[in-house]
Design an enzyme around this catalytic site. Structure first.
Site, mmCIF file in Angstrom:
data_model
loop_
_atom_site.group_PDB
_atom_site.id
_atom_site.type_symbol
_atom_site.label_atom_id
_atom_site.label_comp_id
_atom_site.label_asym_id
_atom_site.label_seq_id
_atom_site.Cartn_x
_atom_site.Cartn_y
_atom_site.Cartn_z
ATOM 1 N N CYS A 169 -10.562 21.687 -32.744
ATOM 2 C CA CYS A 169 -9.663 21.172 -33.767
ATOM 3 C C CYS A 169 -9.933 21.879 -35.084
ATOM 4 O O CYS A 169 -10.686 22.840 -35.163
ATOM 5 C CB CYS A 169 -9.873 19.666 -33.941
ATOM 6 S SG CYS A 169 -9.862 18.734 -32.381
ATOM 7 N N ASP A 211 -14.934 12.519 -26.481
ATOM 8 C CA ASP A 211 -16.338 12.885 -26.622
ATOM 9 C C ASP A 211 -16.813 12.658 -28.051
ATOM 10 O O ASP A 211 -17.979 12.333 -28.289
ATOM 11 C CB ASP A 211 -16.565 14.346 -26.205
ATOM 12 C CG ASP A 211 -15.686 15.332 -26.964
ATOM 13 O OD1 ASP A 211 -14.585 14.951 -27.384
ATOM 14 O OD2 ASP A 211 -16.097 16.493 -27.121
ATOM 15 N N ILE A 239 -8.797 42.391 -20.898
ATOM 16 C CA ILE A 239 -8.178 43.329 -21.836
ATOM 17 C C ILE A 239 -8.436 44.749 -21.352
ATOM 18 O O ILE A 239 -9.574 45.115 -21.041
ATOM 19 C CB ILE A 239 -8.760 43.162 -23.256
ATOM 20 C CG1 ILE A 239 -8.410 41.780 -23.821
ATOM 21 C CG2 ILE A 239 -8.249 44.260 -24.187
ATOM 22 C CD1 ILE A 239 -9.098 41.480 -25.147
#
EC number: 6.3.5.4
Length: 667
Positions: free
Chosen positions: A2, A102, A298
């Site tokens: 977040c 959590d 990649i």
């Protein structure tokens, strides 16, 4: 994962809700799944949160979270592993939970164990702010290695914190400018631990927490505490000196770390290059899963830097569902400006852009979580500089032989991973007994920095010692009496790992597209084992990561098991005409004479001379690599000044907050 933000007024005045909302809205890329805020009007504190739902997708888990009695508020960025066990233990003791998140365990651990006791329970990558109304104390804490970012700014009137610096810049009272020392370090690549490029903004260092309290006459009293550090033993006191024992402990600890990081309420994939680290992660993850693992790779159009052929063979051997994103040289400057908006610092190699593009691709493929191989080189001595220090500083009779071999086999990375000439810094020599090889390429680049600085800034910094500034932040207690290899690894962990690999090569480019990366090697339980492994088990007969290779031997293809460490980097601009042209197109805008004069940060003649040296090099590959890095940094400085330090950033943040879909809800 977040984004968090908040601020505390020292006079107790209630925070402005729109400013608070703007501070998380400007970070909406970190968490598009929900927004929340909490204001303690009596104490003058506001917290805000933007959420990426990975664990517990229920809306009830919206943050900030408050304790049942309202005395504790917390906002969290990150993942806390083993939280199920902690919840079960607390539940058996009588605690009751309102969510499946959590993060909620913090509201229950802190009243029982205090802040240091709480941190000792936490496993994972995290940064959080916790406010205790009873003691009128704000705690800002960061995980042990600095996987998750946390910045703060404090003056006489307020303390402001945020996951990203743009969240702090969204507050209208924060100065938005480079500091002189910060500018110097942006141009030479290596930051001073705990600092940022910008005036007044600092980082909470890894493994530490801040305890913030208001002063009676205004301002804040800020105490910094260390709850964890990389703990290499004194030379000769390693716990694991038996090879078989070390191999078994590494294998078991890595498997446990991977299993913990496979827990999510959304699909989990893996990043896969051609190195031992990501291949080990993929192999063990595949063994833990019944379905094929999605592996993202990649590839580059420069064969010298492209590892996708080896990655293909590893994916095939594990039955992985591989997804290869091939990039052309010019692609890496097309998104150079956008990448800097997220990194908030300059980058010397466009690998950061490649990972920015990959995180977007991963998100578009429907994945929010990947396991990655970062941290393996730090724990098991993978980088060529570690071998250099091991052989040259450990009274090894074959040191000069291995030095020649290193310079030859790492020719592509001389000037970045290895310095072509020995660089000594008196302050680092005094602290470490030598100047760690990992810092030498950037100290060498530092000698070119004064000529790039605006004359006024150059004069102000005359005599500045960047190596000395770095040395002042390092713990002598963790260095003295240690083996040279342990010292080299410790210094890298405190500088390049946190300041480069986990920022512009990790969180910042991953979270640019709401994509969470989980570096299993940076599990602190695994690290505790690795730090106790004798140096001759980490490096054996000139081969790096010996004990890890042996632990993964049955899992790795033979060619990979025997392969020397190959640094995962993007091709420099001087190797590709199209890429060089793409750089020049950007430079025509950001590094034009007019742009340089208007910004007042760089010296126009110094930049022109550096460009001339790239067109007409007088040295070898290493000089070109260093010049490419310096030009990337100069370009990055100009980009950051124009876009990130723009005076309209607070207004932009508020506009985002006013958009209906961005408006946060109160907790």
């Amino acid at each position: 994962m977040c984004g968090i933000a908040g601020y505390w007024n020292s006079d107790g005045a209630s925070p402005d809700v729109m400013t608070l909302a703007g501070m998380v809205a400007i970070q909406r890329h970190r968490g598009p799944d929900g927004y929340g805020w909490h204001v303690d009007h009596e104490r003058g504190l506001g917290m805000a949160h933007t959420r990426l739902a990975i664990i517990d997708l229920d809306e009830r888990s919206r943050q900030p979270l408050l304790s049942a009695n309202g005395e504790i508020a917390v906002t969290v960025n990150g993942e806390l592993y083993d939280f199920q066990k902690i919840r079960a233990d607390l539940y058996a003791r009588g605690d009751r939970f309102r969510t499946k998140s959590d993060s909620e365990i913090l509201l229950h651990l802190y009243p029982r164990y205090g802040i240091e006791g709480t941190l000792s329970y936490l496993r994972g990558e995290f940064a959080f702010a916790l406010f205790d109304r009873r003691s009128d104390t704000l705690f800002l804490a960061r995980d042990r290695f600095g996987i998750k970012p946390l910045y703060y700014y404090a003056d006489q009137d307020r303390l402001i914190f945020s996951s990203e610096m743009k969240g702090i810049f969204a507050h209208p009272d924060v100065p938005r400018s480079f500091s002189e020392e910060g500018l110097f370090h942006q141009l030479m690549q290596t930051q001073v631990p705990g600092t940022t490029p910008y005036t007044g903004i600092r980082q909470v260092p890894p493994g530490r927490f801040l305890a913030v309290r208001r002063k009676r006459n205004g301002g804040f009293h800020i105490e910094q505490h260390t709850y964890w550090d990389a703990d290499f033993p004194l030379a000769g006191e390693w716990r694991f000196t038996d090879e078989k024992d070390a191999i078994e402990r590494v294998r078991a600890s890595l498997l446990d770390a991977i299993q913990a990081r496979l827990v999510a309420d959304v699909p989990v994939g893996c990043y896969l290059s051609g190195g031992i680290d990501s291949c080990s992660i993929l192999g063990l993850a595949a063994a833990c899963r019944q379905d094929p693992v999605k592996a993202f790779t990649i590839g580059f159009d420069d064969a010298g830097y492209d590892e996708s052929p080896i990655a293909k063979r590893m994916a095939a051997s594990t039955g992985a569902d591989q997804d290869i994103m091939m990039l052309r040289g010019e692609d890496l400057y097309t998104s150079f400006v956008d990448t800097h908006w997220h990194t908030e610092r300059t980058i010397y190699n466009t690998l950061g852009v490649a990972k920015f593009l990959m995180s977007r691709h991963v998100r578009d493929e429907g994945y929010r979580v990947v396991l990655t191989g970062e941290g393996s080189d730090e724990l098991f001595a993978g980088y060529p500089g570690f071998r250099r220090d091991y052989f040259l500083r450990s009274d090894q009779a074959s040191g000069s032989h291995h030095e020649r071999r290193l310079q030859s086999s790492n020719a592509l990375f001389r000037g970045a991973m290895l310095s072509e000439n020995e660089i000594d810094n008196s302050a680092l020599n005094a602290l470490c007994g030598f100047t760690p090889s990992s810092l030498q390429p950037w100290l060498a680049a530092g000698s070119d920095v004064p000529a790039l600085l605006h004359p006024t800034i150059r004069a102000s910094l005359r005599g500045y010692d960047p190596g000395g500034a770095i040395a002042e932040t390092l713990s002598a207690d963790r260095i003295r009496g240690r083996h040279p290899l342990d010292i080299a690894q410790y210094v890298w962990i405190k500088t390049m790992l946190e300041g480069q690999i986990l920022t512009w090569g990790g969180d910042r480019v991953d979270m640019a597209h709401s994509m969470e990366a989980r570096p299993a090697f940076l599990d602190h339980n695994l690290a505790a084992v690795a730090f106790q492994i004798a140096p001759d088990l980490r490096i054996r007969e000139g081969r790096e990561k010996h004990v890890l290779r042996e632990a993964m031997k049955g899992l790795l293809p033979e060619e990979l098991y025997n392969r020397e460490k190959f640094a995962f980097m993007a091709p420099p601009a001087h190797r590709n005409e199209e890429k060089s042209r793409a750089f020049s197109d950007l430079a025509a805008d950001f590094l034009s004479d007019e742009a340089i004069e208007e910004a007042g940060l760089l010296d126009r003649q110094g930049v022109r001379e550096l460009e001339r040296r790239r067109r007409h090099p007088s040295g070898d590959q290493a000089e070109l690599v260093r010049i490419d890095a310096l030009l990337n940094h100069a370009l990055g400085v100009q980009i950051l000044r124009r876009n990130l330090l723009s005076s309209d950033l607070p207004a932009k943040a508020k506009r985002l907050a006013l958009q209906k879909e961005q408006t946060p809800a109160a907790s």
